[in-house]
Design an enzyme around this catalytic site. Structure first.
Site, PDB file in Angstrom:
ATOM      1  N   ASP A 100     -68.492 -18.187   9.433  1.00 49.52           N
ATOM      2  CA  ASP A 100     -67.955 -17.959  10.771  1.00 49.52           C
ATOM      3  C   ASP A 100     -68.874 -17.073  11.600  1.00 49.52           C
ATOM      4  O   ASP A 100     -68.633 -15.867  11.772  1.00 49.52           O
ATOM      5  CB  ASP A 100     -66.563 -17.341  10.667  1.00 49.52           C
ATOM      6  CG  ASP A 100     -65.594 -18.263   9.937  1.00 49.52           C
ATOM      7  OD1 ASP A 100     -65.896 -19.463   9.841  1.00 49.52           O
ATOM      8  OD2 ASP A 100     -64.545 -17.793   9.477  1.00 49.52           O
ATOM      9  N   ASP A 125     -62.835 -24.943   2.377  1.00 49.05           N
ATOM     10  CA  ASP A 125     -63.019 -23.649   3.043  1.00 49.05           C
ATOM     11  C   ASP A 125     -62.170 -22.607   2.313  1.00 49.05           C
ATOM     12  O   ASP A 125     -61.400 -22.919   1.410  1.00 49.05           O
ATOM     13  CB  ASP A 125     -62.586 -23.803   4.506  1.00 49.05           C
ATOM     14  CG  ASP A 125     -63.050 -22.656   5.391  1.00 49.05           C
ATOM     15  OD1 ASP A 125     -63.764 -21.753   4.897  1.00 49.05           O
ATOM     16  OD2 ASP A 125     -62.710 -22.669   6.584  1.00 49.05           O
TER      17      ASP A 125
END
Length: 930
Positions: free
Chosen positions: A602, A515
């Site tokens: 997200d 990430d």
């Protein structure tokens, strides 16, 4: 420490504010090169081919290109460029153009191509009146107009499919010395010098200053697609699959960024940047790939859209045009453009992935259901979640751990209290056939005694700032630095951290999540690394100063790709390359698919974010990244029961299927909802597991043929104009059509069933009801149903005995669902191997064709030299659309013949053959008698 705490609290406040702060990110006007290049619209191209320098040899045409000052009586050559036009296999061409003698080497993207492209033959056909015509070995031609420079790419029929530089927006800004503007006199070889605008050498955004030591070095090119109705691609964005005209606002931006609560229907940059674009119309498909890793902006003009610009052009040209123009503008690099001359959608998708590589066959567990959260707090929490899935009879293959599992956010460590015995936690999961995924981010905590930081500091492994010192930014650990993966020594060091002895507690059943690898830097310009940071460049004789390193501006979009390559190599090496790794990445660039799956970042628990998962994953799949999914339920906020139900139902039919949520959201494991909702979530997950072998076969076929797993309707129905803009439904392979329900409170949804001209039949997978293709229809739905249809003429394998994990289903029996077409025939395939090793490369697998025609169902092993000792067998055959019931059926396998039991369900024309008992390890035939 107080400052760090304040900073992280402020950052978290931003990250849960539920709305992107646009002020943190540039517009085109605020981006110096975009603002400069977008205004560059000359009437005539300044570039011309020197015809005396043209050479055609093998697969390459080379020539000198000049820019000429025509303002004086005597022509002065301003700059010289080297041009290469290459013919490649599979109907692809490549245009490369660089300064003939640049002041410094210009950066060429390194890692996106899957090896050197294979050349085709190239023949000079004519050189008449300033026009060159060349032809490749497949019958495609290129007409090059020397002055002004223009490329016209012709398909095999002789029609123009792609035009480059028709709008004269090709530009390569030559590198210069600061304070000087050099002009080369063609006759005397002298240099004329004039003052240079100081703004070319620095740029400021908010409080961030970019020193721009090389000055302006942008490149630009324009492309026209005659006869195109639409263009697609250039992910990652949150608008429609079919790209829109940009003249009314911002161009599409390709610049990997960590954008909190990204907006929908936006052209803003987010986590990925893949500069490939496809055109499609009723005449043909074509495409281009702009091979560049710097920040890039893309303008689009669709002349059929009715915008002000297109209307004016159509007025001047005297009619409605079917054409789309595009323009790529990058901050640095060279001109490096691949042109794909299809002519069908599947052709151009394959041509692109031939260059950048297919996704290798993933481990089978990775196609099953994943459960994640930021964060499962300790080993007891992980055990509780694991047992919860068993208690509530919901299958699960993977539990994920976010950053809190580490010792103080130091990667390759475990929290000594919360995760004191990780090997026990892993063993508890693997006993049930389950896996663990842990996160590894690129930021390295700057803490004395942390072995990675100590090694990197001592050996000079970090990215440098503009002054040549270790760059320091802020991320989750606080003060952080970033390994320079462009240095092979650093990449090797990083990969070795994944060895079992270097990362105790891990095993072959622990996999990795990368990430924040755009890279994300909380206090950096646009939440990323400053562009004037320095990266490793291989040493070359005589190269000092600016020529001795690459700036981050050159490599930015490629940074995450180098990072995940290191993870991939480390995952392989830890077990001597025996087992297939699974890696998930957020940053995306061409070639990403060779190493990792991708999720869309997200997102939020909102209906619009559920709906956008379809066009986002379609766009990524067309750009080579088939292994795509979104956080089920939304990362931010809390999904109420209906939204959660619909998201699970949609996620079950998307390639990557993971539930994930923010640290501050309410817990949302499936059993925490009301029992009725839990039952619906359970049913969605079980549907996924019943089709795992269908998914696995699709990914195997992708690895061998290169076609997307998740497909737009027009890929299979390229002449059906209604399909060109549909992006709320899609195909899995060619044979399963999915229309997720993405609206609240509906009892019916609009569905398009393609194939009117071919008389395609679609079968509702729940009822086996046959529906002839007739375009749009309204499908009734309830909270337990989303529209899914099997295409007539297909055979899909299923496993109906759903267990706790996919590993426990490996030897379970198959059901074959045979959906007959108008000719009462059907075809399917099935792939079987051990699901985790590379032994399939040594012919330890089964790949079978399954065909129904002339009253026979044949299961035939394709590669007679390939074998795998599966214990799976055939439990049931379901034949939809059969109508006339056969009187008998018999199975023939080897020298054995067995009579079979038949049941005809007349209400929906379905014939069921129960327990044929055939082994899936060898060929067999079922013959029906009438």
């Amino acid at each position: 420490m107080k400052t760090l705490t304040f900073f992280l609290v402020a950052f978290l406040a931003i990250s849960v504010s539920f709305g992107v702060d646009r002020n943190n990110f540039k517009t085109c006007d605020q981006s110096g090169f975009c603002n400069r290049l977008r205004k560059f619209k000359p009437e005539k191209s300044q570039y011309a081919v020197n015809l005396d320098t043209v050479i055609v040899h093998g697969s390459v045409l080379s020539a000198e290109v000049n820019t000429v000052d025509t303002s004086t009586e005597k022509k002065i050559i301003l700059w010289r460029y080297a041009l290469r036009l290459s013919a490649l296999k599979d109907g692809t061409f490549r245009i490369e153009m660089d300064e003939a003698d640049p002041l410094y080497p210009r950066y060429r993207t390194q890692l996106s191509l899957n090896g050197e492209p294979k050349g085709d033959s190239l023949k000079l056909v004519s050189n008449i009146n300033g026009q060159l015509t060349v032809k490749n070995g497949q019958g495609h031609s290129v007409v090059i107009t020397a002055e002004p420079l223009k490329f016209e790419f012709l398909d095999k029929k002789g029609d123009v499919a792609v035009v480059v530089n028709e709008n004269s927006q090709l530009l390569v800004e030559p590198l210069k010395e600061k304070g000087k503007k050099a002009v080369e006199n063609d006759d005397e070889g002298s240099l004329a010098v004039e003052a240079e605008d100081e703004s070319a050498w620095s740029e400021t955004f908010k409080s961030h200053h970019d020193s721009k030591p090389r000055g302006n070095e942008a490149v630009s090119i324009d492309i026209s697609f005659p006869d195109a109705d639409h263009v697609y691609g250039i992910p990652e964005h949150t608008d429609n699959f079919a790209l829109k005209t940009t003249t009314d606002g911002e161009p599409y931006r390709l610049f990997n960024l960590d954008v909190f609560e990204y907006e929908l229907n936006s052209r803003m940059a987010i986590y990925g940047a893949i500069p490939v674009m496809y055109s499609h119309g009723t005449k043909r498909s074509a495409g281009v790939f702009w091979h560049n890793s710097a920040e890039t902006w893309v303008d689009v003009v669709n002349y059929a859209e009715g915008t002000v610009v297109s209307s004016l052009v159509n007025l001047v040209t005297g009619g409605q045009k079917r054409r789309v123009d595009a323009r790529f503008m990058s901050e640095s690099g060279v001109v490096d453009l691949f042109v794909f001359l299809g002519d069908k959608p599947a052709d151009v998708f394959r041509q692109y992935i031939t260059l950048t590589g297919v996704a290798p066959l993933p481990p089978k567990f990775s196609l099953a259901y994943h459960q994640s959260r930021w964060n499962y707090v300790d080993q007891a929490d992980v055990r509780s979640v694991d047992e919860g899935f068993d208690t509530h009879d919901i299958p699960l293959d993977v539990i994920w751990l976010d950053i809190e599992y580490t010792d103080g956010k130091k990667y390759f460590t475990w929290d000594p209290i919360k995760f004191a015995t990780p090997q026990d936690m892993v063993a508890n999961l693997t006993a049930k056939g389950r896996k663990l995924v842990v996160i590894i981010d690129p930021h390295i905590k700057r803490e004395a005694g942390y072995f990675v930081h100590e090694d990197a500091t001592e050996n000079g492994y970090y990215v440098k700032n503009k002054d040549g010192n270790d760059y320091e930014g802020w991320c989750w650990p606080g003060a952080s630095s970033y390994l320079d993966y462009f240095n092979p020594v650093v990449s090797k060091y990083y990969s070795e951290r994944y060895r079992f002895e270097n990362f105790p507690g891990t095993s072959k059943d622990v996999h990795f999540w990368n990430d924040m690898n755009e890279p994300s830097v909380f206090n950096g310009p646009e939440i990323t690394m400053p562009k004037d940071c320095r990266h490793y460049k291989p040493p070359q004789d005589g190269h000092e100063g600016l020529a001795s390193y690459w700036e981050h501006r050159h490599v930015h979009n490629e940074y995450g790709l180098f990072f995940i390559r290191g993870t991939h190599e480390g995952s392989l090496q830890r077990a001597d390359s025996k087992y297939r790794p699974f890696i998930l990445t957020r940053a995306v660039f061409p070639g990403t698919q060779r190493y990792a799956a991708v999720w869309t970042g997200d997102n939020m628990a909102e209906w619009g974010h559920l709906a956008v998962t379809v066009p986002m994953c379609l766009s990524l799949a067309a750009a080579g990244v088939s292994f795509c999914g979104a956080d089920v339920g939304g990362f931010f906020k809390y999904p109420e029961a209906e939204l959660m139900t619909r998201w699970y139902q949609a996620g079950a039919f998307q390639p990557f299927f993971r539930a994930h949520s923010h640290i501050e959201t309410k817990r949302r494991e499936p059993w925490l909802y009301e029992p009725a909702t839990t039952a619906l979530l359970r049913e969605a997950v079980r549907r996924r597991y019943a089709l795992l072998d269908f998914w696995y076969t699709l990914f195997y076929e992708h690895s061998t043929k290169g076609l997307p797993v998740m497909r737009p309707l027009f890929q299979e129905f390229p002449d059906e104009e209604e399909t060109f803009t549909i992006d709320d439904e899609y195909l899995l392979g060619a044979n399963l059509l999915v229309r997720p329900v993405t609206e609240p409170g509906v009892n019916s949804v609009k569905v398009y069933l393609p194939g009117k001209e071919s008389k395609t039949i679609w079968y509702d997978v729940d009822s086996y009801k046959a529906i002839p293709a007739a375009g749009y229809m309204h499908q009734e739905v309830n909270i337990g149903k989303i529209p899914v249809y099997q295409r007539g003429g297909s055979i899909i394998p299923r496993k109906e005995r759903v267990r706790r994990s996919s590993a426990l289903m490996a030897d379970d029996p198959y059901t074959l669902v045979v959906a007959l077409d108008v000719n009462k025939a059907a075809h399917g395939t099935l792939y079987i191997d051990d699901g985790e090793t590379y032994e399939y490369r040594d012919s330890k697998y089964i790949y079978a064709n399954i065909d129904y025609k002339n009253n026979e169902l044949n299961y035939t092993i394709v590669n007679k030299n390939a074998k795998y000792p599966t214990r799976s067998w055939l439990e049931r055959v379901v034949i939809a659309g059969i109508r006339n019931s056969p009187k008998s059926a018999k199975l023939t396998q080897g020298d054995k013949t067995t009579a079979l039991q038949l049941t005809l369900h007349k209400g929906n024309d379905v014939l069921v053959v129960r327990k044929p008992g055939a082994t899936m390890a060898a060929s067999w035939t079922i013959t029906f008698g009438y």
